[in-house]
Motif scaffolding. Structure first.
Motif, PDB file in Angstrom:
ATOM      1  N   ARG A 202      44.903  48.589  47.235  1.00  0.00           N
ATOM      2  CA  ARG A 202      44.473  48.477  45.840  1.00  0.00           C
ATOM      3  C   ARG A 202      43.483  49.589  45.510  1.00  0.00           C
ATOM      4  N   TYR A 205      45.305  52.889  44.814  1.00  0.00           N
ATOM      5  CA  TYR A 205      45.890  52.919  43.470  1.00  0.00           C
ATOM      6  C   TYR A 205      44.805  53.153  42.425  1.00  0.00           C
ATOM      7  N   GLU A 206      43.733  52.391  42.518  1.00  0.00           N
ATOM      8  CA  GLU A 206      42.690  52.486  41.501  1.00  0.00           C
ATOM      9  C   GLU A 206      42.018  53.854  41.522  1.00  0.00           C
ATOM     10  N   GLU A 217      42.800  48.480  35.441  1.00  0.00           N
ATOM     11  CA  GLU A 217      42.731  47.051  35.729  1.00  0.00           C
ATOM     12  C   GLU A 217      43.921  46.679  36.610  1.00  0.00           C
ATOM     13  N   TYR A 218      43.740  45.620  37.402  1.00  0.00           N
ATOM     14  CA  TYR A 218      44.830  45.070  38.213  1.00  0.00           C
ATOM     15  C   TYR A 218      45.149  43.691  37.658  1.00  0.00           C
ATOM     16  N   LYS A 220      47.698  40.270  37.551  1.00  0.00           N
ATOM     17  CA  LYS A 220      48.711  39.442  38.220  1.00  0.00           C
ATOM     18  C   LYS A 220      49.416  38.584  37.176  1.00  0.00           C
ATOM     19  N   GLY A 227      51.823  42.357  41.255  1.00  0.00           N
ATOM     20  CA  GLY A 227      50.779  42.790  40.348  1.00  0.00           C
ATOM     21  C   GLY A 227      51.182  44.033  39.567  1.00  0.00           C
ATOM     22  N   PHE A 229      49.211  47.595  37.782  1.00  0.00           N
ATOM     23  CA  PHE A 229      48.016  48.369  37.512  1.00  0.00           C
ATOM     24  C   PHE A 229      48.146  48.928  36.090  1.00  0.00           C
TER      25      PHE A 229
END
Length: 236
Positions: A202, A205-206, A217-218, A220, A227, A229
């Motif tokens: 995560r 990715y961020e 933001e992540y 769900k 999820g 992104f």
């Protein structure tokens, strides 16, 4: 299979993939952040099943894919501009309110540098305040070592049997997939693919979003078990 676009499309449609629900979810995430968004680019658009749904919600949509077979199929399926290009480095002649990439396409980036290059390519094509939505592959902590997947699908006069086996190779998912495709006219055909997708964290990715100049933001959702992104570009 990915180079046989019509078979790929028939299999996933027959498997019950909810293209409409997924496209509606992404549209809502975009409009929550940029209500006036009316243009969208779908990167790694495949056969265009999501793209066709986006075309009903946005005034202008385009697609991009690396596979020439998929580009041609998506053009036939949607009637909108679809370009052949590499998501890590492409240049189109306009910007969009949203750039999206679903079905874990970005996980084919080999390392964080390629992921960052991809997000920067996306961000270059955003209008001020524009939104990026990407669907990752499984995060490392969610990956199931040795997972075996099986599906049998009847679609378009053919029967498809798909069996996959996934193992971890360092920070990569190595998935071997075999298909048996049977029809009365052609008998049984065997196809196989190997997919190597990076198990980005995560944080990776961020960080790629941040390096591309976007807040992230992540999210769900039941329609996105891996999820999503969601990145937002500066408004000015």
């Amino acid at each position: 299979m990915y180079e046989r676009g019509e078979m790929y499309e028939a299999f996933y449609r027959g498997r019950g993939k909810d293209y409409t629900g997924e496209a509606d979810l992404v549209t809502s995430l975009v409009r929550e952040r940029l209500p006036e968004a009316d243009s969208l680019l779908d990167v790694a658009c495949g056969s265009g099943d999501h793209l066709a749904r986006f075309a009903a919600s946005f005034g202008h949509v385009e697609g991009l894919d690396l596979s020439e077979d998929m580009v041609q199929l998506a053009r036939r399926n949607t009637g909108v501009p679809v370009h052949r290009g590499d998501m890590r480095d492409f240049t189109l002649d306009r910007t969009f309110g949203a750039v999206v990439s679903l079905f874990s396409g970005v996980a084919y980036c080999a390392d964080p540098d390629e992921l960052t290059a991809t997000l920067r390519s996306f961000a270059r094509h955003l209008s001020p305040g524009g939104v990026i939505v990407i669907e990752p592959f499984w995060l490392p902590e969610d990956f199931l070592e040795g997972y075996v997947g099986t599906d049998t699908v009847e679609s378009g006069g053919r029967t498809y049997v798909r069996v996959s086996h996934s193992v971890r190779d360092g920070g990569v998912s190595h998935m071997e997939v075999h298909y048996l495709v049977a029809s009365a006219e052609d008998g049984v055909t065997h196809l196989s693919d190997v997919h190597r997708t990076t198990l980005f964290t995560r944080e990776e990715y961020e960080s790629a979003f941040v390096r591309a100049g976007c807040e992230v933001e992540y999210v769900k959702h039941p329609l996105a078990p891996r999820g999503l992104f969601v990145g937002t570009a500066p408004s000015a």
